[in-house]
Design a protein around this motif. Structure first.
Motif, PDB file in Angstrom:
ATOM      1  N   MET A 248      16.759   2.085  11.388  1.00 28.00           N
ATOM      2  CA  MET A 248      16.767   3.029  10.294  1.00 28.00           C
ATOM      3  C   MET A 248      16.685   2.321   8.947  1.00 28.00           C
ATOM      4  SD  MET A 248      16.730   6.180   9.999  1.00 28.00           S
ATOM      5  CE  MET A 248      16.901   7.430   8.802  1.00 28.00           C
ATOM      6  N   THR A 249      17.109   1.074   8.907  1.00 23.44           N
ATOM      7  CA  THR A 249      17.104   0.340   7.647  1.00 23.44           C
ATOM      8  C   THR A 249      15.687   0.184   7.100  1.00 23.44           C
ATOM      9  OG1 THR A 249      19.025  -0.869   8.395  1.00 23.44           O
ATOM     10  CG2 THR A 249      17.852  -1.780   6.527  1.00 23.44           C
ATOM     11  N   GLY A 250      14.713  -0.070   7.990  1.00 23.78           N
ATOM     12  CA  GLY A 250      13.339  -0.229   7.538  1.00 23.78           C
ATOM     13  C   GLY A 250      12.804   1.017   6.852  1.00 23.78           C
ATOM     14  N   ALA A 251      13.144   2.187   7.408  1.00 23.33           N
ATOM     15  CA  ALA A 251      12.685   3.438   6.799  1.00 23.33           C
ATOM     16  C   ALA A 251      13.350   3.654   5.447  1.00 23.33           C
ATOM     17  CB  ALA A 251      12.979   4.605   7.741  1.00 23.33           C
ATOM     18  N   THR A 252      14.612   3.269   5.337  1.00 21.61           N
ATOM     19  CA  THR A 252      15.323   3.410   4.067  1.00 21.61           C
ATOM     20  C   THR A 252      14.701   2.508   3.011  1.00 21.61           C
ATOM     21  OG1 THR A 252      17.336   3.879   5.287  1.00 21.61           O
ATOM     22  CG2 THR A 252      17.582   3.276   2.976  1.00 21.61           C
ATOM     23  N   ASN A 253      14.391   1.264   3.386  1.00 14.76           N
ATOM     24  CA  ASN A 253      13.749   0.343   2.450  1.00 14.76           C
ATOM     25  C   ASN A 253      12.393   0.866   2.004  1.00 14.76           C
ATOM     26  OD1 ASN A 253      15.887  -1.399   2.592  1.00 14.76           O
ATOM     27  ND2 ASN A 253      14.934  -2.724   4.106  1.00 14.76           N
ATOM     28  N   ARG A 254      11.627   1.392   2.949  1.00 16.16           N
ATOM     29  CA  ARG A 254      10.308   1.922   2.604  1.00 16.16           C
ATOM     30  C   ARG A 254      10.417   3.122   1.678  1.00 16.16           C
ATOM     31  NH1 ARG A 254       6.372   1.544   7.855  1.00 16.16           N
ATOM     32  NH2 ARG A 254       6.680  -0.677   8.199  1.00 16.16           N
ATOM     33  N   ALA A 255      11.380   3.999   1.957  1.00 14.82           N
ATOM     34  CA  ALA A 255      11.545   5.204   1.128  1.00 14.82           C
ATOM     35  C   ALA A 255      11.966   4.836  -0.287  1.00 14.82           C
ATOM     36  CB  ALA A 255      12.570   6.141   1.761  1.00 14.82           C
ATOM     37  N   SER A 256      12.881   3.891  -0.420  1.00 15.15           N
ATOM     38  CA  SER A 256      13.316   3.505  -1.763  1.00 15.15           C
ATOM     39  C   SER A 256      12.204   2.777  -2.512  1.00 15.15           C
ATOM     40  CB  SER A 256      14.580   2.648  -1.697  1.00 15.15           C
ATOM     41  OG  SER A 256      14.318   1.433  -1.045  1.00 15.15           O
ATOM     42  N   LEU A 257      11.444   1.938  -1.813  1.00 16.46           N
ATOM     43  CA  LEU A 257      10.323   1.254  -2.458  1.00 16.46           C
ATOM     44  C   LEU A 257       9.247   2.255  -2.868  1.00 16.46           C
ATOM     45  CD1 LEU A 257       9.069  -1.406  -3.361  1.00 16.46           C
ATOM     46  CD2 LEU A 257       8.013  -1.563  -1.103  1.00 16.46           C
ATOM     47  N   PHE A 258       8.998   3.253  -2.028  1.00 16.62           N
ATOM     48  CA  PHE A 258       8.018   4.281  -2.365  1.00 16.62           C
ATOM     49  C   PHE A 258       8.429   5.026  -3.634  1.00 16.62           C
ATOM     50  CE2 PHE A 258       6.621   8.713  -2.218  1.00 16.62           C
ATOM     51  CZ  PHE A 258       5.247   8.534  -2.168  1.00 16.62           C
ATOM     52  N   ALA A 259       9.698   5.412  -3.715  1.00 17.64           N
ATOM     53  CA  ALA A 259      10.172   6.137  -4.895  1.00 17.64           C
ATOM     54  C   ALA A 259      10.056   5.280  -6.152  1.00 17.64           C
ATOM     55  CB  ALA A 259      11.617   6.587  -4.695  1.00 17.64           C
ATOM     56  N   LYS A 260      10.414   4.003  -6.046  1.00 19.07           N
ATOM     57  CA  LYS A 260      10.352   3.105  -7.197  1.00 19.07           C
ATOM     58  C   LYS A 260       8.904   2.865  -7.630  1.00 19.07           C
ATOM     59  CE  LYS A 260      11.990  -0.897  -6.385  1.00 19.07           C
ATOM     60  NZ  LYS A 260      12.471  -2.259  -6.215  1.00 19.07           N
ATOM     61  N   GLU A 261       8.023   2.583  -6.665  1.00 20.07           N
ATOM     62  CA  GLU A 261       6.615   2.324  -6.990  1.00 20.07           C
ATOM     63  C   GLU A 261       5.922   3.585  -7.511  1.00 20.07           C
ATOM     64  OE1 GLU A 261       4.597  -0.532  -6.804  1.00 20.07           O
ATOM     65  OE2 GLU A 261       6.503  -1.569  -6.657  1.00 20.07           O
ATOM     66  N   SER A 262       6.261   4.735  -6.965  1.00 16.79           N
ATOM     67  CA  SER A 262       5.648   5.978  -7.416  1.00 16.79           C
ATOM     68  C   SER A 262       6.018   6.267  -8.867  1.00 16.79           C
ATOM     69  CB  SER A 262       6.098   7.129  -6.522  1.00 16.79           C
ATOM     70  OG  SER A 262       5.499   8.327  -6.929  1.00 16.79           O
ATOM     71  N   ALA A 263       7.266   6.028  -9.215  1.00 21.64           N
ATOM     72  CA  ALA A 263       7.700   6.249 -10.595  1.00 21.64           C
ATOM     73  C   ALA A 263       7.072   5.224 -11.535  1.00 21.64           C
ATOM     74  CB  ALA A 263       9.216   6.182 -10.680  1.00 21.64           C
TER      75      ALA A 263
END
Length: 82
Positions: free
Chosen positions: A1-16
């Motif tokens: 689950m950690t990988g999905a959490t890292n991807r989701a947080s990176l997606f939010a940061k990069e999208s912003a």
């Protein structure tokens, strides 16, 4: 689950930061993309027969891209590790 959490947080940061969901999704998936297998039948065979071969090849591929993009940073870190 950690990988999905890292991807989701990176997606939010990069999208912003970049304003592009497509580019943010690319960077989020690029953390570790073990779904890549190459187009060579020999490489695919080795990936299926030898454990962790694909992980090693993906690590080398990502390191090669990082070296090409920022060679100074790569050689600085490699020198410090050595």
């Amino acid at each position: 689950m950690t990988g999905a959490t890292n991807r989701a947080s990176l997606f939010a940061k990069e999208s912003a930061r970049r304003g592009s969901n497509l580019l943010a999704a690319y960077h989020a998936r690029d953390i570790l993309d073990f779904s890549l297998s190459g187009s060579s039948n020999v490489v695919r065979m080795f990936n299926q027969l030898l454990p962790f071969t694909n992980a090693r090849l993906q690590g080398l591929y990502k390191m090669g891209r990082a070296t090409k993009d920022t060679p100074q940073a790569f050689f600085t870190v490699a020198g410090l590790v050595t």
